[in-house]
Scaffold this motif. Sequence first.
Motif, PDB file in Angstrom:
ATOM      1  N   LEU A   1      -4.587 108.332  12.864  1.00  0.00           N
ATOM      2  CA  LEU A   1      -3.655 109.602  12.436  1.00  0.00           C
ATOM      3  C   LEU A   1      -3.551 108.969  10.748  1.00  0.00           C
ATOM      4  CD1 LEU A   1      -1.903 112.192  12.769  1.00  0.00           C
ATOM      5  CD2 LEU A   1      -0.002 110.542  13.239  1.00  0.00           C
ATOM      6  N   VAL A   2      -3.235 107.643  10.267  1.00  0.00           N
ATOM      7  CA  VAL A   2      -3.366 107.241   9.264  1.00  0.00           C
ATOM      8  C   VAL A   2      -4.529 107.513   8.459  1.00  0.00           C
ATOM      9  CG1 VAL A   2      -2.854 105.251   7.838  1.00  0.00           C
ATOM     10  CG2 VAL A   2      -1.134 105.916   9.635  1.00  0.00           C
ATOM     11  N   GLU A   3      -5.739 106.973   8.979  1.00  0.00           N
ATOM     12  CA  GLU A   3      -7.007 107.278   8.442  1.00  0.00           C
ATOM     13  C   GLU A   3      -7.334 108.704   8.126  1.00  0.00           C
ATOM     14  OE1 GLU A   3      -9.677 105.168  11.157  1.00  0.00           O
ATOM     15  OE2 GLU A   3      -8.940 103.235  10.463  1.00  0.00           O
ATOM     16  N   GLU A   4      -6.816 109.710   8.728  1.00  0.00           N
ATOM     17  CA  GLU A   4      -6.942 110.886   8.744  1.00  0.00           C
ATOM     18  C   GLU A   4      -6.166 111.242   7.385  1.00  0.00           C
ATOM     19  OE1 GLU A   4      -5.489 115.238  10.660  1.00  0.00           O
ATOM     20  OE2 GLU A   4      -6.452 113.425  11.916  1.00  0.00           O
ATOM     21  N   TRP A   5      -5.030 110.826   7.125  1.00  0.00           N
ATOM     22  CA  TRP A   5      -4.285 111.179   6.241  1.00  0.00           C
ATOM     23  C   TRP A   5      -5.015 110.606   4.600  1.00  0.00           C
ATOM     24  CZ3 TRP A   5       0.647 109.318   8.869  1.00  0.00           C
ATOM     25  CH2 TRP A   5       1.053 110.587   9.806  1.00  0.00           C
ATOM     26  N   ILE A   6      -5.309 109.249   4.906  1.00  0.00           N
ATOM     27  CA  ILE A   6      -5.939 108.758   3.632  1.00  0.00           C
ATOM     28  C   ILE A   6      -7.181 109.567   3.114  1.00  0.00           C
ATOM     29  CG2 ILE A   6      -7.337 106.611   3.088  1.00  0.00           C
ATOM     30  CD1 ILE A   6      -5.473 105.030   4.804  1.00  0.00           C
ATOM     31  N   THR A   7      -7.813 110.257   4.121  1.00  0.00           N
ATOM     32  CA  THR A   7      -8.983 110.961   3.775  1.00  0.00           C
ATOM     33  C   THR A   7      -8.593 112.421   3.015  1.00  0.00           C
ATOM     34  OG1 THR A   7      -9.337 111.941   5.719  1.00  0.00           O
ATOM     35  CG2 THR A   7     -10.503 109.808   5.337  1.00  0.00           C
ATOM     36  N   GLU A   8      -7.333 112.692   3.589  1.00  0.00           N
ATOM     37  CA  GLU A   8      -6.917 113.940   2.936  1.00  0.00           C
ATOM     38  C   GLU A   8      -6.547 113.786   1.341  1.00  0.00           C
ATOM     39  OE1 GLU A   8      -3.479 115.366   4.955  1.00  0.00           O
ATOM     40  OE2 GLU A   8      -4.465 115.905   6.716  1.00  0.00           O
ATOM     41  N   ASN A   9      -6.213 112.494   1.108  1.00  0.00           N
ATOM     42  CA  ASN A   9      -6.016 112.225  -0.398  1.00  0.00           C
ATOM     43  C   ASN A   9      -4.887 112.795  -1.068  1.00  0.00           C
ATOM     44  OD1 ASN A   9      -6.573 110.179  -2.479  1.00  0.00           O
ATOM     45  ND2 ASN A   9      -7.913 111.637  -3.496  1.00  0.00           N
ATOM     46  N   GLU A  10      -4.041 113.391  -0.298  1.00  0.00           N
ATOM     47  CA  GLU A  10      -2.732 113.958  -0.973  1.00  0.00           C
ATOM     48  C   GLU A  10      -1.699 113.129  -1.673  1.00  0.00           C
ATOM     49  OE1 GLU A  10      -1.192 117.418   0.717  1.00  0.00           O
ATOM     50  OE2 GLU A  10      -2.909 117.885   2.202  1.00  0.00           O
ATOM     51  N   ILE A  11      -1.420 111.686  -1.078  1.00  0.00           N
ATOM     52  CA  ILE A  11      -0.664 110.937  -1.512  1.00  0.00           C
ATOM     53  C   ILE A  11      -1.360 109.403  -1.243  1.00  0.00           C
ATOM     54  CG2 ILE A  11       1.568 112.080  -1.016  1.00  0.00           C
ATOM     55  CD1 ILE A  11       1.989 110.062   1.402  1.00  0.00           C
ATOM     56  N   GLU A  12      -0.974 108.601  -2.137  1.00  0.00           N
ATOM     57  CA  GLU A  12      -1.580 107.235  -1.859  1.00  0.00           C
ATOM     58  C   GLU A  12      -1.113 106.579  -0.762  1.00  0.00           C
ATOM     59  OE1 GLU A  12      -2.407 102.983  -4.402  1.00  0.00           O
ATOM     60  OE2 GLU A  12      -1.649 104.766  -5.458  1.00  0.00           O
ATOM     61  N   ILE A  13      -1.845 105.917   0.023  1.00  0.00           N
ATOM     62  CA  ILE A  13      -1.457 105.209   1.314  1.00  0.00           C
ATOM     63  C   ILE A  13      -2.150 104.178   1.401  1.00  0.00           C
ATOM     64  CG2 ILE A  13      -1.273 105.295   3.756  1.00  0.00           C
ATOM     65  CD1 ILE A  13      -1.395 108.597   3.608  1.00  0.00           C
ATOM     66  N   GLN A  14      -1.537 102.863   1.553  1.00  0.00           N
ATOM     67  CA  GLN A  14      -2.200 101.487   1.911  1.00  0.00           C
ATOM     68  C   GLN A  14      -1.788 101.416   3.374  1.00  0.00           C
ATOM     69  OE1 GLN A  14      -1.088  98.650  -0.914  1.00  0.00           O
ATOM     70  NE2 GLN A  14      -1.868  99.785  -2.571  1.00  0.00           N
ATOM     71  N   TYR A  15      -2.761 100.964   4.094  1.00  0.00           N
ATOM     72  CA  TYR A  15      -2.536 100.909   5.721  1.00  0.00           C
ATOM     73  C   TYR A  15      -2.953  99.475   6.012  1.00  0.00           C
ATOM     74  CZ  TYR A  15      -3.130 101.400  10.489  1.00  0.00           C
ATOM     75  OH  TYR A  15      -2.833 101.208  11.993  1.00  0.00           O
ATOM     76  N   HIS A  16      -2.251  98.768   6.703  1.00  0.00           N
ATOM     77  CA  HIS A  16      -2.505  97.353   7.003  1.00  0.00           C
ATOM     78  C   HIS A  16      -2.265  97.216   8.625  1.00  0.00           C
ATOM     79  CE1 HIS A  16      -3.429  95.948   2.990  1.00  0.00           C
ATOM     80  NE2 HIS A  16      -1.973  96.790   2.570  1.00  0.00           N
ATOM     81  N   TYR A  17      -3.290  96.907   9.211  1.00  0.00           N
ATOM     82  CA  TYR A  17      -3.193  96.622  10.839  1.00  0.00           C
ATOM     83  C   TYR A  17      -3.059  95.177  10.896  1.00  0.00           C
ATOM     84  CZ  TYR A  17      -3.989  96.781  15.693  1.00  0.00           C
ATOM     85  OH  TYR A  17      -3.677  96.721  17.205  1.00  0.00           O
ATOM     86  N   GLN A  18      -2.056  94.817  11.858  1.00  0.00           N
ATOM     87  CA  GLN A  18      -2.275  93.329  12.247  1.00  0.00           C
ATOM     88  C   GLN A  18      -2.112  93.255  13.750  1.00  0.00           C
ATOM     89  OE1 GLN A  18       1.167  91.907  10.107  1.00  0.00           O
ATOM     90  NE2 GLN A  18       2.507  92.285  11.792  1.00  0.00           N
TER      91      GLN A  18
END
Length: 70
Positions: A48-65
Amino acid sequence: MKKITVFTPTYNRAYTLSKCYKSLKQQTCKDFVWLIIDDGSTDNTQELVEEWITENEIEIQYHYQKNQGM
């Protein structure tokens, strides 16, 4: 450099993150970065987050641990 960081820790909360994403997209000031720290979700949070990142509507930094537990 953005002035504001919206920090969201998450674990298996894709359904809630969608509400947050919608709200953040509606903000008139876009001078922020949404920092999402995923503590090992097993639902569709990452996709879901990767999809939003590709939309590029807001800046998103996602870190998975790997899950750290309590």
